[in-house]
Enzyme design. Structure first.
Site, PDB file in Angstrom:
ATOM      1  N   CYS B  34       0.819  -1.210   0.000  1.00 35.02           N
ATOM      2  CA  CYS B  34       0.000   0.000   0.000  1.00 35.02           C
ATOM      3  C   CYS B  34       0.851   1.258   0.000  1.00 35.02           C
ATOM      4  O   CYS B  34       0.348   2.350  -0.221  1.00 35.02           O
ATOM      5  CB  CYS B  34      -0.920   0.018   1.208  1.00 35.02           C
ATOM      6  N   CYS B 104      -3.181   8.021   6.524  1.00 36.87           N
ATOM      7  CA  CYS B 104      -1.846   8.154   7.111  1.00 36.87           C
ATOM      8  C   CYS B 104      -1.942   8.484   8.605  1.00 36.87           C
ATOM      9  O   CYS B 104      -1.145   8.000   9.410  1.00 36.87           O
ATOM     10  CB  CYS B 104      -1.056   9.257   6.414  1.00 36.87           C
TER      11      CYS B 104
END
Ligand SMILES: Cc1ncc(COP(=O)(O)O)c(C=O)c1O
Lengths: 389, 152
Positions: B34, B104
Site C-alpha cells: 500500500c 496516514c
C-alpha cells in the site's frame, strides 16, 4: 539555501519557446479576426491557420488537408477511438485493440466504448514496455476495426515498433491509430512509411501552447464529425478556430522539425549523463523502460525503500521538478498502470521517479540533479524502516 | 491536492527520526504494497511515562509528517494519555490533511498503539485488553485504504 531551479518534467508539459510566443502574440492583438470571415482580417487569420496546418503536416509527412486541429492530445485520442468505432458500428464490427500502458485519454475512452457495447483487447507489454507483434497479430480477429498503440510511452519513454505495427495492421486490413503525443517532434515519424491512419499530437509537449493539438486522419478515411456546429475543420471539429494556439502549435512543430536532429542529440547526451550519474551514485536504483528504445529526454527510475511522493516533495524543496507513478501521487490505491504493466511489484513501483529533460535543460541542470538527488534519496532511506544497505 | 504549511514543515524537518537503541517498546504497522510503513520506538519509564520516542517511516509526505507529529504529541505523556490520542487529533495538529491522506493519520495512531502493545508483551502482560487488537505487520489493510472513492 541553494536557489537553483531545474525543470525536469518535460513529459508533463514544456515551457513555451519565446520564438513561438512571438508568432502567437499578434493573433491576440491586431490579428484577432475570425478565420471564417470574408474580409481581410478574417482571411489573414485563415491563412495563418493554413500555414500552421502545413507546418504540422510536414513533421509527419502528411498532407495539410489530413491535419485537423483540436483542443489537445486528449481530444484527438477521443476522436480517433470514438469516431472510428462509431462510424463502423453499422457494419457490426465491434473490436478494438490497444495496450495496458496507454495514456488515460485512451484507456478511459476504451472503458466508455465498452459500456456502449464495443469489445476491447488490451495487449500486455514486456518488462521494457514493448508490445509483442505476435500477440498483436493473434489478437486481430474478424470484427477488429482499429488498433491503437502509442508511439512512445509518457512514463517510461519506451518507443514502440510503430512501423512494424502499422505494416501488420495494413496486411490484416485493420486501421491503425497511434497516440504520438510524447513522440511527435521528438523522434522521426512518417505516416506514409509507417502505415499510420490516425495520429494524435499535442502542442504543450513540444514547447508550444497548452490546450491545442491536432489529429492526423488519412485522407479518404470516413469518420463522423466529432463536434458538430458551424462546420470548421471540414465539418469534423466545429468551433471557431483557436488561431493564436494553432499558430503556436504550427511554429512549435516547425521548430521541432528543423531542430530535431540537433536537439535530440543534445538532449540524449544529457539523458545519458543523468542516467549514468544516477545509476553510478545511488545504490539500489534501477532504470525503468527500455535501455535503448526510449525517448530522448526520459529518465525513469525506481529506488528501493523510498516512496515517490515524498521524494518529489523533497526534490521540489531543493529546486528540482519531476514526477512519480507512486499510488500516493496518483490519489488512487495503485501505483501507475504503466509500472504495473511492465510487471513491477507494488512496493517497487511506489519508489518511482521520472525526470524528463527537454529543449531548455543544460548540463548544469543535470549536474544539479546529480548533486541533489543522491542526498534526498539517502535522507529518505535513513528515515525508512525497510531500507537495508 | 495541497498540504498545509504545517504538514510541509514537519515533512522537511521531521522531529524524532531514527531508532532508539534502548527502546523498550517498538511497533511497526502498514505494508509496503500500500505504500506506507511506520515504525515507532519508545523508552517508557516505570511510571508508564513515554520518556523518549522516535520513528522511521516509508511513505508519502503525509505519512512522514503524521509520524513526526504523532511522536511530538505523545512525548512525555503517560501510556494512558497516549492511548487516548486519535488520528483526528494528529490531523488537527497538522492543520488538516487532504481526504486521500486521512489513512496516514490512522496509521500513525496504530503505530503508537503497536509500540505500546509491544511494551506490555515484553513485560509478559497480554496487551489486548489494554490497547485493543493490533493488526499484524504487513497484513493488507482493507479498512482504511480502500475507502477512497475512485475518481472517474
Ligand atoms: C501519451 C499521452 N497521450 C495523451 C496526452 C494528453 O494530451 P493533452 O494534455 O494535450 O490533452 C498526454 C499528455 O498528458 C500524453 O502523454
Amino acid at each position: 539555501m541553494d536557489k537553483k531551479f531545474v525543470y525536469a518534467d518535460n513529459a508533463a508539459t514544456t515551457q513555451v519557446d519565446p520564438r513561438v510566443i512571438d508568432k502567437m502574440l499578434p493573433h491576440f492583438s491586431e490579428g484577432y479576426g475570425n478565420a471564417s470571415s470574408l474580409y481581410g482580417l478574417g482571411q489573414r487569420a485563415h491563412e495563418a491557420v493554413e500555414e500552421a496546418r502545413k507546418k504540422v503536416a510536414a513533421v509527419i509527412n502528411a498532407e495539410p488537408k489530413e491535419i485537423f486541429f483540436t483542443s489537445g492530445g486528449t481530444e484527438s485520442d477521443n476522436y480517433a477511438l470514438r469516431g472510428m468505432m462509431h462510424s463502423r458500428r453499422a457494419g457490426g464490427r465491434k473490436h478494438l485493440i490497444t495496450t495496458t500502458i496507454e495514456h488515460p485519454a485512451i484507456l478511459q475512452t476504451c472503458k466508455a466504448l465498452e459500456k456502449e457495447g464495443f469489445r476491447v483487447t488490451r495487449l500486455p507489454v514486456d518488462q521494457h514496455g514493448l508490445v509483442d507483434l505476435k500477440q498483436l497479430e493473434e489478437a486481430i480477429c474478424e470484427d477488429t476495426v482499429l488498433v491503437s498503440i502509442m508511439a512512445a510511452n509518457n512514463e517510461i519513454g519506451t518507443i514502440e515498433p510503430i512501423a512494424e505495427i502499422g505494416k501488420l495492421c495494413h496486411d490484416k486490413g485493420v486501421y491503425f491509430h497511434t497516440d504520438a503525443v510524447q513522440a511527435f517532434g521528438h523522434i522521426p515519424l512518417d505516416v506514409k512509411a509507417m502505415n499510420i491512419d490516425m495520429l494524435s499530437l499535442s502542442g504543450h509537449k513540444i514547447n508550444g501552447p497548452k490546450g491545442v493539438g491536432a489529429i492526423y486522419i488519412r485522407s479518404g478515411l470516413l469518420l463522423e464529425p466529432f463536434i458538430t456546429g458551424g462546420g470548421q475543420e471540414k465539418g469534423r471539429r466545429s468551433g471557431t478556430e483557436n488561431v493564436p494556439g494553432i499558430v503556436g502549435l504550427g511554429e512549435a512543430a516547425y521548430l521541432k522539425m528543423t531542430e530535431m536532429e540537433e536537439e535530440s542529440t543534445r538532449v540524449r547526451a544529457l539523458q545519458r549523463r543523468l542516467i549514468d550519474g544516477v545509476l553510478a551514485t545511488i545504490p539500489q536504483a534501477t532504470l525503468t523502460g527500455h535501455p535503448t528504445q526510449r525517448l530522448p529526454g526520459n529518465c525513469s527510475f525506481v529506488f528501493a525503500a523510498i516512496e515517490g511522493e515524498s521524494l518529489l516533495l523533497f526534490l521540489d524543496h531543493m529546486g528540482v521538478c519531476g514526477s512519480t507513478g507512486s499510488a500516493c501521487s496518483t490519489g488512487s490505491l495503485d501505483p501507475s498502470h504503466v509500472l504495473m504493466g511492465i510487471g513491477l511489484a507494488h512496493e517497487v513501483a511506489h519508489g518511482s521517479l521520472r525526470l524528463s529533460l527537454g529543449r531548455f535543460n543544460t548540463e548544469e541542470d543535470v549536474d544539479h540533479i546529480l548533486e541533489v538527488l543522491p542526498q534526498v534519496v539517502a535522507r529518505l532511506r535513513s528515515m525508512s524502516p525497510v531500507w537495508k544497505d | 491536492m495541497q498540504y498545509s504549511s504545517k504538514v510541509m514543515e514537519h515533512l522537511m524537518n521531521p522531529r524524532n527520526v531514527g531508532e532508539l537503541e534502548n527502546a523498550n517498546a517498538v511497533g511497526m504497522v502498514g505494508n509496503a504494497k500500500c505504500g506506507d510503513i511506520m515504525q515507532m520506538f519508545m523508552v517508557i519509564d516505570d511510571n508508564e511515562v513515554i520518556q523518549e520516542v522516535t520513528f522511521k517511516t516509508f511513505g508519502c509526505g503525509a505519512a512522514i509528517a503524521t509520524s513526526s507529529m504523532a511522536t511530538e504529541l505523545v512525548k512525555g505523556q503517560t501510556i494512558k494519555e497516549a492511548l487516548a490520542l486519535t488520528n483526528t487529533a494528529v490531523m488537527e495538529a497538522l492543520d488538516g490533511l487532504p481526504p486521500v491522506k486521512v489513512h496516514c493519520s490512522v496509521l500513525a495512531e496504530e503505530a503508537i498503539r503497536a509500540a505500546l502493545a509491544d511494551y506490555y508483551t515484553r513485560k509478559g502482560i497480554d496487551p489486548t485488553p489494554i490497547v485493543g487488537e493490533i493488526k499484524p505487520f504487513g497484513e493488507d489493510d482493507d479498512d482504511h485504504h480502500h475507502d477512497i472513492p475512485e475518481e472517474e
